[in-house]
Design a protein around this motif. Structure first.
Motif, PDB file in Angstrom:
ATOM      1  N   LEU A  67       0.828  -1.211   0.000  1.00  0.00           N
ATOM      2  CA  LEU A  67       0.000   0.000   0.000  1.00  0.00           C
ATOM      3  C   LEU A  67       0.859   1.255   0.000  1.00  0.00           C
ATOM      4  O   LEU A  67       0.493   2.269  -0.618  1.00  0.00           O
ATOM      5  CB  LEU A  67      -0.930  -0.009   1.210  1.00  0.00           C
ATOM      6  N   LYS A  68       2.002   1.199   0.659  1.00  0.00           N
ATOM      7  CA  LYS A  68       2.903   2.353   0.664  1.00  0.00           C
ATOM      8  C   LYS A  68       3.465   2.598  -0.728  1.00  0.00           C
ATOM      9  O   LYS A  68       3.609   3.757  -1.163  1.00  0.00           O
ATOM     10  CB  LYS A  68       4.042   2.122   1.660  1.00  0.00           C
ATOM     11  N   ALA A  69       3.783   1.520  -1.441  1.00  0.00           N
ATOM     12  CA  ALA A  69       4.322   1.655  -2.798  1.00  0.00           C
ATOM     13  C   ALA A  69       3.229   1.959  -3.819  1.00  0.00           C
ATOM     14  O   ALA A  69       3.527   2.442  -4.920  1.00  0.00           O
ATOM     15  CB  ALA A  69       5.053   0.378  -3.188  1.00  0.00           C
ATOM     16  N   ASN A  70       1.966   1.677  -3.452  1.00  0.00           N
ATOM     17  CA  ASN A  70       0.836   1.888  -4.363  1.00  0.00           C
ATOM     18  C   ASN A  70      -0.256   2.670  -3.626  1.00  0.00           C
ATOM     19  O   ASN A  70      -1.295   2.094  -3.252  1.00  0.00           O
ATOM     20  CB  ASN A  70       0.290   0.547  -4.862  1.00  0.00           C
ATOM     21  N   PRO A  71      -0.032   3.963  -3.394  1.00  0.00           N
ATOM     22  CA  PRO A  71      -0.937   4.748  -2.550  1.00  0.00           C
ATOM     23  C   PRO A  71      -2.366   4.845  -3.074  1.00  0.00           C
ATOM     24  O   PRO A  71      -3.286   5.142  -2.309  1.00  0.00           O
ATOM     25  CB  PRO A  71      -0.272   6.127  -2.504  1.00  0.00           C
ATOM     26  N   THR A  72      -2.579   4.573  -4.360  1.00  0.00           N
ATOM     27  CA  THR A  72      -3.944   4.649  -4.893  1.00  0.00           C
ATOM     28  C   THR A  72      -4.695   3.320  -4.769  1.00  0.00           C
ATOM     29  O   THR A  72      -5.889   3.254  -5.072  1.00  0.00           O
ATOM     30  CB  THR A  72      -3.914   5.061  -6.375  1.00  0.00           C
ATOM     31  N   ALA A  73      -3.993   2.290  -4.333  1.00  0.00           N
ATOM     32  CA  ALA A  73      -4.628   0.976  -4.215  1.00  0.00           C
ATOM     33  C   ALA A  73      -5.613   0.976  -3.038  1.00  0.00           C
ATOM     34  O   ALA A  73      -5.408   1.652  -2.029  1.00  0.00           O
ATOM     35  CB  ALA A  73      -3.582  -0.099  -4.017  1.00  0.00           C
ATOM     36  N   LYS A  74      -6.685   0.195  -3.177  1.00  0.00           N
ATOM     37  CA  LYS A  74      -7.649   0.080  -2.085  1.00  0.00           C
ATOM     38  C   LYS A  74      -7.084  -0.830  -1.001  1.00  0.00           C
ATOM     39  O   LYS A  74      -6.170  -1.624  -1.245  1.00  0.00           O
ATOM     40  CB  LYS A  74      -8.972  -0.472  -2.600  1.00  0.00           C
ATOM     41  N   LYS A  75      -7.633  -0.697   0.178  1.00  0.00           N
ATOM     42  CA  LYS A  75      -7.177  -1.538   1.276  1.00  0.00           C
ATOM     43  C   LYS A  75      -7.427  -3.001   0.951  1.00  0.00           C
ATOM     44  O   LYS A  75      -8.414  -3.345   0.295  1.00  0.00           O
ATOM     45  CB  LYS A  75      -7.899  -1.160   2.574  1.00  0.00           C
ATOM     46  N   LEU A  76      -6.535  -3.860   1.424  1.00  0.00           N
ATOM     47  CA  LEU A  76      -6.668  -5.280   1.128  1.00  0.00           C
ATOM     48  C   LEU A  76      -6.122  -6.107   2.276  1.00  0.00           C
ATOM     49  O   LEU A  76      -5.360  -5.622   3.114  1.00  0.00           O
ATOM     50  CB  LEU A  76      -5.961  -5.644  -0.171  1.00  0.00           C
ATOM     51  N   SER A  77      -6.522  -7.378   2.305  1.00  0.00           N
ATOM     52  CA  SER A  77      -6.080  -8.320   3.329  1.00  0.00           C
ATOM     53  C   SER A  77      -4.831  -9.041   2.852  1.00  0.00           C
ATOM     54  O   SER A  77      -4.433  -8.938   1.678  1.00  0.00           O
ATOM     55  CB  SER A  77      -7.179  -9.329   3.628  1.00  0.00           C
ATOM     56  N   GLY A  78      -4.250  -9.833   3.741  1.00  0.00           N
ATOM     57  CA  GLY A  78      -3.121 -10.657   3.351  1.00  0.00           C
ATOM     58  C   GLY A  78      -3.509 -11.632   2.248  1.00  0.00           C
ATOM     59  O   GLY A  78      -2.754 -11.844   1.289  1.00  0.00           O
ATOM     60  N   LYS A  79      -4.697 -12.227   2.370  1.00  0.00           N
ATOM     61  CA  LYS A  79      -5.167 -13.159   1.336  1.00  0.00           C
ATOM     62  C   LYS A  79      -5.314 -12.448  -0.003  1.00  0.00           C
ATOM     63  O   LYS A  79      -4.953 -12.989  -1.057  1.00  0.00           O
ATOM     64  CB  LYS A  79      -6.498 -13.773   1.747  1.00  0.00           C
ATOM     65  N   ASP A  80      -5.831 -11.215   0.035  1.00  0.00           N
ATOM     66  CA  ASP A  80      -5.970 -10.446  -1.203  1.00  0.00           C
ATOM     67  C   ASP A  80      -4.608 -10.236  -1.862  1.00  0.00           C
ATOM     68  O   ASP A  80      -4.487 -10.325  -3.091  1.00  0.00           O
ATOM     69  CB  ASP A  80      -6.603  -9.085  -0.916  1.00  0.00           C
TER      70      ASP A  80
END
Length: 293
Positions: free
Chosen positions: A180-193
């Motif tokens: 998420l830090k490297a892809n700030p526009t990405a939506k929140k996700l779980s470990g499985k995601d």
């Protein structure tokens, strides 16, 4: 063995059960109290209920924190501050009117795997619990190695490189945070995601998953050549991921190819017990504490 009362103290709930020598009975959980007084009231009531139905010979407890087996004090820190730094084991024994054993929860889980789970055929193992951090246990000759400062099994503190520890590099939450830090526009996700994205070919997700695999493989390789256990058992929610062991083994092979003298391949397996592990391991600890089999 005659019936044992069992307690697994957790940050959000406390599990209770009775061990009848073969299986867990009356297994249930209640919310963890917010005060020491309420905690003592709850566990005393639950044990009294058990005693009305079973002829208990003792109470075995799994607890967070660094349990000092010599003093019966829970040292260190945990999500339940009120259980620390006083003789909790002796006070509970007095309230219950029964012998009490206490051991750290990760150590209990390791003892459960050793007794009848993934490690039942060995005398020594390393057990890694992978969650938001990495903890675990070291077992030699069927007994926990607590260490000089009760830090045996705190694998998460190991430095994997100049940038991070095993807890910072080898867990799913840490991998998600890096993604998420490297892809700030990405939506929140779980470990499985994140693992699913990597399986679908997402380059950024693959990078972070590979970092996780490499950190775990390096830690396991170092533990193998430090302690030389017969097995390395992995617990925690990530152990349910069928991609985990193959991913770790691929990275171990890369390390072994780099260190050509390394002839031993670590025997890495996932745990057998999950929700029941701490309770089952508390039984083993009680038997060892009071020399009962």
């Amino acid at each position: 063995m005659q019936p044992l009362g069992l307690i697994d103290i957790g940050g959000t709930s406390i599990k209770f059960a009775v061990w009848d020598g073969q299986a867990l009975k009356a297994h249930h959980a209640l919310p963890t109290p917010t005060t020491k007084a309420a905690f003592f009231e709850l566990v005393t009531h639950e044990v009294a209920e058990m005693k009305q139905q079973w002829p208990l010979v003792g109470v075995a407890i799994s607890s967070p924190g660094a349990v000092n087996k010599l003093t019966g004090v829970v040292e260190g820190a945990s999500a339940i501050p009120y259980i620390h730094n006083f003789p909790i084991q002796s006070e509970l024994a007095e309230k219950f009117g029964l012998p009490v054993s206490m051991e750290n929860d990760a150590n209990c889980a390791a003892l459960a795997e050793l007794a009848s789970g993934a490690g039942k055929d060995v005398d020594s193992l390393v057990f890694l619990v992978i969650g938001t951090g990495v903890g675990g246990s070291v077992i030699f000759n069927h007994h926990i190695w607590h260490g000089a400062h009760l830090f045996g099994g705190e694998f998460g503190f190991m430095l994997m490189n100049d940038q991070g520890t095993l807890s910072e590099l080898g867990t799913a939450p840490a991998a998600v945070n890096r993604y998420l830090k490297a892809n700030p526009t990405a939506k929140k996700l779980s470990g499985k995601d994140l693992f699913d994205l990597a399986a679908q070919g997402d380059a950024a997700a693959t990078k972070e998953v590979d970092t996780l695999y490499h950190a775990l493989a390096l830690g396991i390789y170092n533990l193998q050549y430090s302690f030389d256990p017969e097995k390395v058992v992995i617990g925690g929610a990530i152990s349910n991921n069928p991609q985990l062991i193959p991913g770790i083994e691929r990275e171990i092979e890369k390390i072994r190819a780099q260190v050509k003298i390394a002839s031993i391949k670590p025997n890495v397996v996932t745990c057998q017990y999950h929700d029941e592990a701490n309770l089952r391991g508390a039984v083993v600890d009680f038997e060892q504490t009071y020399d009962r089999v």
